[in-house]
Enzyme design. Structure first.
Site, PDB file in Angstrom:
ATOM      1  N   THR A 182       6.550 -20.333  -1.918  1.00 23.00           N
ATOM      2  CA  THR A 182       7.712 -19.739  -2.576  1.00 23.00           C
ATOM      3  C   THR A 182       7.945 -18.307  -2.097  1.00 23.00           C
ATOM      4  O   THR A 182       6.994 -17.548  -1.909  1.00 23.00           O
ATOM      5  CB  THR A 182       7.486 -19.760  -4.109  1.00 23.00           C
ATOM      6  OG1 THR A 182       7.303 -21.120  -4.499  1.00 23.00           O
ATOM      7  CG2 THR A 182       8.661 -19.176  -4.862  1.00 23.00           C
ATOM      8  N   LYS A 226       0.849  -1.202   0.000  1.00 24.87           N
ATOM      9  CA  LYS A 226       0.000   0.000   0.000  1.00 24.87           C
ATOM     10  C   LYS A 226       0.887   1.256   0.000  1.00 24.87           C
ATOM     11  O   LYS A 226       1.306   1.686  -1.060  1.00 24.87           O
ATOM     12  CB  LYS A 226      -0.987  -0.076   1.163  1.00 24.87           C
ATOM     13  CG  LYS A 226      -1.860  -1.348   1.056  1.00 24.87           C
ATOM     14  CD  LYS A 226      -2.933  -1.421   2.114  1.00 24.87           C
ATOM     15  CE  LYS A 226      -3.535  -2.802   2.264  1.00 24.87           C
ATOM     16  NZ  LYS A 226      -4.419  -3.213   1.184  1.00 24.87           N
TER      17      LYS A 226
HETATM   18  N1  PMP Z   1      -4.494  -5.852   7.164  1.00 18.98           N
HETATM   19  C1  PMP Z   1      -5.397  -4.930   6.846  1.00 18.98           C
HETATM   20  C2  PMP Z   1      -5.959  -4.071   7.918  1.00 18.98           C
HETATM   21  C3  PMP Z   1      -5.834  -4.774   5.517  1.00 18.98           C
HETATM   22  O1  PMP Z   1      -6.761  -3.869   5.199  1.00 18.98           O
HETATM   23  C4  PMP Z   1      -5.280  -5.605   4.513  1.00 18.98           C
HETATM   24  C5  PMP Z   1      -5.665  -5.516   3.037  1.00 18.98           C
HETATM   25  N2  PMP Z   1      -6.490  -4.579   2.632  1.00 18.98           N
HETATM   26  C6  PMP Z   1      -4.338  -6.548   4.892  1.00 18.98           C
HETATM   27  C7  PMP Z   1      -3.963  -6.653   6.219  1.00 18.98           C
HETATM   28  C8  PMP Z   1      -3.717  -7.446   3.879  1.00 18.98           C
HETATM   29  O2  PMP Z   1      -2.651  -6.793   3.252  1.00 18.98           O
HETATM   30  P1  PMP Z   1      -2.187  -7.206   1.772  1.00 18.98           P
HETATM   31  O3  PMP Z   1      -3.059  -6.451   0.825  1.00 18.98           O
HETATM   32  O4  PMP Z   1      -0.758  -6.828   1.715  1.00 18.98           O
HETATM   33  O5  PMP Z   1      -2.411  -8.678   1.677  1.00 18.98           O
END
Ligand code: PMP
Length: 408
Positions: free
Chosen positions: A276, A246
């Protein structure tokens, strides 16, 4: 009934609740964020993306792209295996050191996504703590809930950001091992948890803390380590988790903590062991992003300024902007069908891409548009967004002014 009929029926249910999702076929353009090409059925069109979680546009940053391409040309595309077998690679080791340093912890561990990091780490930590009870905030993300469930431990849910409720559960847990799991920025309402006060309770009752900073890393704190850094409490948290997808604009997730905790997750978490490793070029790109945001304030400053501008512009025409302490700008619609109509109109008539947020991501009746400004959404784009939303709100006769609605 065939197998296909069963699945068709399940999807039909979503159609009937107006919650069926359609993905727009978008193509991002390097160096041109937040503009993108939409491959519409009738041909390609330019659109402006207003709902990206690449909050700072780091996915397009020249340093990040250079690290990605240079490393790929040097070492190839894939990692070549799991970390335990052939997949450990130097850029990934350096990235973990960079992340440990970012959060002021002894060690870091990278996973294929933030989702996997939460699922794998929470389930493993709680499983290894004998007689553990997990105290989980009611609005925790699905990935944390998956970790809590996967641990097989007892879980108690405390009301969202409610310290009294948390303390009640801590007292009830007595002398058992306790893990408090929560987030810093809650991504649908944009509110922030009282981290310091939660740490006070954790200290008082001898609990471990696990903080998800996924929507804060890169964006808050003098070095972009998140809200805990901003509040000066990083050293009080047992585990800090984040994403590289993000604010940092790439892909992958991680946890940072003491050496014994990280080593135990490394040795015991199936979600780490049996998959992996992320490609070295991705690790190098993520590291370039983290390193850049440790020293540069330009992106953060402009992000905060453009967010404030966006909130002000939307509120000034009476749109129901929900109260948010952060960079997330939720605008209430309150009906899944209208939310979908609104976003369809924005895309087809105004070239603005925002996805509607529906149940179960948010409670029914609070369906919304979740707008995420970036440093690259300049004042002209904010004006265009405001005018487009005004036109859509008129056409669909949508409610205005959040305070009045919330009081109903
Ligand atoms: N934790 C929170 C609070 C999220 O909002 C998200 C995804 N939107 C994640 C973890 C997962 O992160 P990722 O998109 O990197 O899988």
């Amino acid at each position: 009934m065939t197998y296909d009929d069963v699945f068709r029926g399940a999807v039909e249910q979503l159609h009937s609740e107006k919650r069926y999702r359609v993905f727009a076929d978008l193509e991002r353009r390097a160096g041109d964020f937040p503009h993108a090409t939409w491959h519409a059925p009738e041909g390609a069109r330019d659109v402006v993306v207003w709902c990206s979680n690449d909050y700072l546009g780091m996915g397009q940053h020249p340093k990040v792209l250079a690290a990605l391409t240079e490393t790929a040309m040097k070492v190839g595309a894939g990692a070549g295996g799991t970390r335990n077998i052939a997949g450990n690679n130097h850029p990934l080791v350096l990235l973990e050191q960079e992340l440990a340093d970012l959060h002021g912890k002894e060690a870091g561990l990278v996973f294929t996504s933030g989702y996997v990091s939460n699922e794998a780490s929470i389930s493993t930590i709680a499983r290894l703590l004998p007689n553990c009870v997990i105290l989980s905030d009611a609005l925790n993300h699905a990935s944390m809930i998956a970790g809590v469930r996967g641990s097989g431990c007892e879980r108690r849910i405390w009301q969202h950001n409610d310290l009294e409720d948390l303390e009640r559960l801590l007292i009830e847990a007595g002398d058992r091992h306790k893990l408090i799991a929560f987030e810093s920025v809650y991504s649908m309402d944009g509110d922030i948890s009282p981290i310091s006060a939660i740490c006070d309770l954790a200290d008082k009752y001898g609990a471990m803390t696990y903080l998800d900073e996924v929507h804060a890393v890169g964006l808050y704190g003098p070095r972009g380590a998140g809200i805990a850094e901003r509040d000066g409490v990083m050293d009080r948290l047992t585990v800090i988790e984040g994403t590289l997808a993000k604010g940092f604009g790439v892909i992958g997730g991680y946890v940072t903590a003491s050496k014994p905790i990280i080593d135990a997750i490394r040795c015991y978490a199936p979600g780490f062991i049996f998959t992996t490793a992320i490609p070295p070029a991705i690790a190098a790109a993520a590291r370039a992003s983290v390193a850049h945001l440790k020293t540069s304030q330009v992106e953060r400053d402009r992000h905060h300024r453009q967010t404030a501008e966006t909130k002000f512009a939307l509120a000034s025409i009476g749109l129901p902007v929900m109260p948010s302490e952060t960079h997330i700008v939720p605008v209430l619609v309150g009906c899944p069908e209208k939310a979908k109509q609104a976003t369809d109109m924005l895309l087809t008539q105004h070239g603005i891409y925002i996805q509607p947020i529906n149940y179960p991501t948010v409670p029914r009746g609070t369906e919304r548009l979740r707008i995420s400004p970036s440093p690259f959404h300049d004042d002209a784009l904010i004006r265009e967004l405001t005018q487009a939303l005004d036109a859509v709100w008129r056409a669909l006769d949508l409610p205005r002014r959040y305070e009045a609605l919330a009081a109903e």
